[in-house]
Design a protein around this motif. Structure first.
Motif, PDB file in Angstrom:
ATOM      1  N   GLY A 114      -7.632 -25.062  66.645  1.00 48.98           N
ATOM      2  CA  GLY A 114      -6.194 -24.842  66.515  1.00 48.98           C
ATOM      3  C   GLY A 114      -5.338 -26.083  66.598  1.00 48.98           C
ATOM      4  N   LYS A 115      -5.914 -27.246  66.859  1.00 49.55           N
ATOM      5  CA  LYS A 115      -5.114 -28.473  66.940  1.00 49.55           C
ATOM      6  C   LYS A 115      -4.514 -28.775  65.573  1.00 49.55           C
ATOM      7  CE  LYS A 115      -6.619 -30.327  71.008  1.00 49.55           C
ATOM      8  NZ  LYS A 115      -5.958 -30.947  72.069  1.00 49.55           N
ATOM      9  N   ALA A 116      -3.265 -29.229  65.595  1.00 48.02           N
ATOM     10  CA  ALA A 116      -2.560 -29.540  64.355  1.00 48.02           C
ATOM     11  C   ALA A 116      -1.496 -30.584  64.643  1.00 48.02           C
ATOM     12  CB  ALA A 116      -1.926 -28.280  63.773  1.00 48.02           C
ATOM     13  N   GLY A 117      -1.040 -31.258  63.611  1.00 46.34           N
ATOM     14  CA  GLY A 117       0.024 -32.235  63.783  1.00 46.34           C
ATOM     15  C   GLY A 117       0.074 -33.220  62.645  1.00 46.34           C
ATOM     16  N   ASN A 118       0.701 -34.373  62.920  1.00 50.32           N
ATOM     17  CA  ASN A 118       0.831 -35.425  61.918  1.00 50.32           C
ATOM     18  C   ASN A 118       0.045 -36.651  62.368  1.00 50.32           C
ATOM     19  OD1 ASN A 118       2.453 -36.816  63.816  1.00 50.32           O
ATOM     20  ND2 ASN A 118       4.276 -35.750  63.080  1.00 50.32           N
ATOM     21  N   ALA A 119       0.224 -37.762  61.708  1.00 47.08           N
ATOM     22  CA  ALA A 119      -0.549 -38.969  62.013  1.00 47.08           C
ATOM     23  C   ALA A 119      -0.298 -39.457  63.438  1.00 47.08           C
ATOM     24  CB  ALA A 119      -0.214 -40.073  61.005  1.00 47.08           C
ATOM     25  N   VAL A 120       0.949 -39.429  63.882  1.00 49.93           N
ATOM     26  CA  VAL A 120       1.287 -39.915  65.224  1.00 49.93           C
ATOM     27  C   VAL A 120       0.721 -38.979  66.289  1.00 49.93           C
ATOM     28  CG1 VAL A 120       3.178 -40.490  66.805  1.00 49.93           C
ATOM     29  CG2 VAL A 120       3.333 -41.136  64.395  1.00 49.93           C
ATOM     30  N   THR A 121       0.841 -37.668  66.085  1.00 54.06           N
ATOM     31  CA  THR A 121       0.305 -36.734  67.083  1.00 54.06           C
ATOM     32  C   THR A 121      -1.212 -36.783  67.118  1.00 54.06           C
ATOM     33  OG1 THR A 121       0.420 -34.872  65.530  1.00 54.06           O
ATOM     34  CG2 THR A 121       2.282 -35.170  67.039  1.00 54.06           C
ATOM     35  N   PHE A 122      -1.863 -37.105  65.984  1.00 52.81           N
ATOM     36  CA  PHE A 122      -3.315 -37.262  65.988  1.00 52.81           C
ATOM     37  C   PHE A 122      -3.708 -38.439  66.881  1.00 52.81           C
ATOM     38  CE2 PHE A 122      -7.275 -39.149  64.606  1.00 52.81           C
ATOM     39  CZ  PHE A 122      -8.114 -38.047  64.560  1.00 52.81           C
ATOM     40  N   VAL A 123      -3.020 -39.569  66.726  1.00 54.51           N
ATOM     41  CA  VAL A 123      -3.308 -40.739  67.559  1.00 54.51           C
ATOM     42  C   VAL A 123      -3.051 -40.406  69.029  1.00 54.51           C
ATOM     43  CG1 VAL A 123      -2.639 -43.138  68.055  1.00 54.51           C
ATOM     44  CG2 VAL A 123      -2.870 -42.374  65.692  1.00 54.51           C
ATOM     45  N   MET A 124      -1.965 -39.680  69.314  1.00 54.49           N
ATOM     46  CA  MET A 124      -1.666 -39.251  70.691  1.00 54.49           C
ATOM     47  C   MET A 124      -2.819 -38.454  71.274  1.00 54.49           C
ATOM     48  SD  MET A 124       2.254 -37.846  70.663  1.00 54.49           S
ATOM     49  CE  MET A 124       1.979 -36.894  72.131  1.00 54.49           C
ATOM     50  N   GLU A 125      -3.242 -37.424  70.548  1.00 55.63           N
ATOM     51  CA  GLU A 125      -4.298 -36.531  71.035  1.00 55.63           C
ATOM     52  C   GLU A 125      -5.639 -37.250  71.165  1.00 55.63           C
ATOM     53  OE1 GLU A 125      -4.360 -33.238  71.890  1.00 55.63           O
ATOM     54  OE2 GLU A 125      -2.204 -33.014  71.646  1.00 55.63           O
ATOM     55  N   HIS A 126      -5.999 -38.002  70.147  1.00 57.01           N
ATOM     56  CA  HIS A 126      -7.322 -38.630  70.132  1.00 57.01           C
ATOM     57  C   HIS A 126      -7.432 -39.754  71.162  1.00 57.01           C
ATOM     58  CE1 HIS A 126     -10.952 -40.599  68.617  1.00 57.01           C
ATOM     59  NE2 HIS A 126     -11.264 -39.390  68.172  1.00 57.01           N
ATOM     60  N   GLU A 127      -6.388 -40.563  71.294  1.00 57.85           N
ATOM     61  CA  GLU A 127      -6.408 -41.697  72.216  1.00 57.85           C
ATOM     62  C   GLU A 127      -5.945 -41.312  73.623  1.00 57.85           C
ATOM     63  OE1 GLU A 127      -7.601 -44.743  71.502  1.00 57.85           O
ATOM     64  OE2 GLU A 127      -8.102 -44.034  69.495  1.00 57.85           O
ATOM     65  N   GLY A 128      -5.311 -40.146  73.752  1.00 58.19           N
ATOM     66  CA  GLY A 128      -4.809 -39.716  75.060  1.00 58.19           C
ATOM     67  C   GLY A 128      -3.638 -40.562  75.543  1.00 58.19           C
ATOM     68  N   ILE A 129      -2.745 -40.906  74.627  1.00 56.59           N
ATOM     69  CA  ILE A 129      -1.602 -41.747  74.975  1.00 56.59           C
ATOM     70  C   ILE A 129      -0.308 -40.977  74.735  1.00 56.59           C
ATOM     71  CG2 ILE A 129      -2.812 -43.926  74.568  1.00 56.59           C
ATOM     72  CD1 ILE A 129      -1.560 -44.080  71.809  1.00 56.59           C
ATOM     73  N   SER A 130       0.797 -41.538  75.213  1.00 56.54           N
ATOM     74  CA  SER A 130       2.098 -40.882  75.073  1.00 56.54           C
ATOM     75  C   SER A 130       2.649 -41.067  73.661  1.00 56.54           C
ATOM     76  CB  SER A 130       3.081 -41.459  76.088  1.00 56.54           C
ATOM     77  OG  SER A 130       3.391 -42.797  75.761  1.00 56.54           O
ATOM     78  N   TYR A 131       3.715 -40.327  73.361  1.00 56.08           N
ATOM     79  CA  TYR A 131       4.348 -40.396  72.048  1.00 56.08           C
ATOM     80  C   TYR A 131       4.858 -41.809  71.735  1.00 56.08           C
ATOM     81  CZ  TYR A 131       7.594 -39.310  68.248  1.00 56.08           C
ATOM     82  OH  TYR A 131       8.272 -39.293  67.060  1.00 56.08           O
TER      83      TYR A 131
END
Length: 163
Positions: A114-131
């Protein structure tokens, strides 16, 4: 309701967006009150005072420059399927690809977890960093200079009072 954390309250409570209503949970009293509000999604913000602000024009330039296929392709092997790309999801283990990237829409979606988003949210989720950190990472990749300005004391107080 599915709960999305929207902002952290330095005073001890947290604010959540819940299907069109905002629930404010006070940590001290364990009381929850519902406040009608439109559904919103914001990144978790740990400390408003220590964060600089990135101006809207810079954020727009970052989103315009970000190639979602290129960014996600650095983390997973994408295979073209029609107009979209498919891969095994990097967020959970699977054998059959259910992770789809749509370059025309600039979004990704995993139909397994169910994960979804754009390029920035992908980097956030994958790297575990803030927006803001994800914005800076994508900006650095495309050579976009990010200048932050500090939040004035008056705005910090106004944000604290608003919450």
């Amino acid at each position: 309701y599915s709960v999305i954390i929207a902002a952290y309250r330095p005073s001890g409570g947290s604010r959540f967006a819940c299907g069109g209503e905002t629930a404010v949970a006070e940590a001290e009293t364990e009381r929850i009150e519902l406040i009608p509000q439109t559904l919103f999604r914001l990144p978790i913000i740990r400390n408003f005072a220590s964060m600089g602000l990135i101006d809207r024009a810079t954020v727009d330039r970052i989103y315009a420059a970000a190639d979602i296929v290129e960014i996600i392709g650095d983390y997973v092997t994408l295979k073209r399927k029609g107009v979209n790309y498919q891969a095994c999801c990097p967020f959970h283990n699977e054998k059959t690809p259910s992770f789809v990237v749509s370059p025309s829409k600039g979004v990704f979606k995993c139909f397994g977890c169910g994960k979804a988003g754009n390029a920035v949210t992908f980097v956030m989720e994958h790297e575990g960093i803030s927006y803001p950190e994800a914005l800076k990472a994508v900006a650095k990749r495309y050579g976009i200079e990010v200048q932050e300005r500090e939040l004035p004391e008056e705005d910090i107080r106004r944000n604290d009072n608003r919450e």
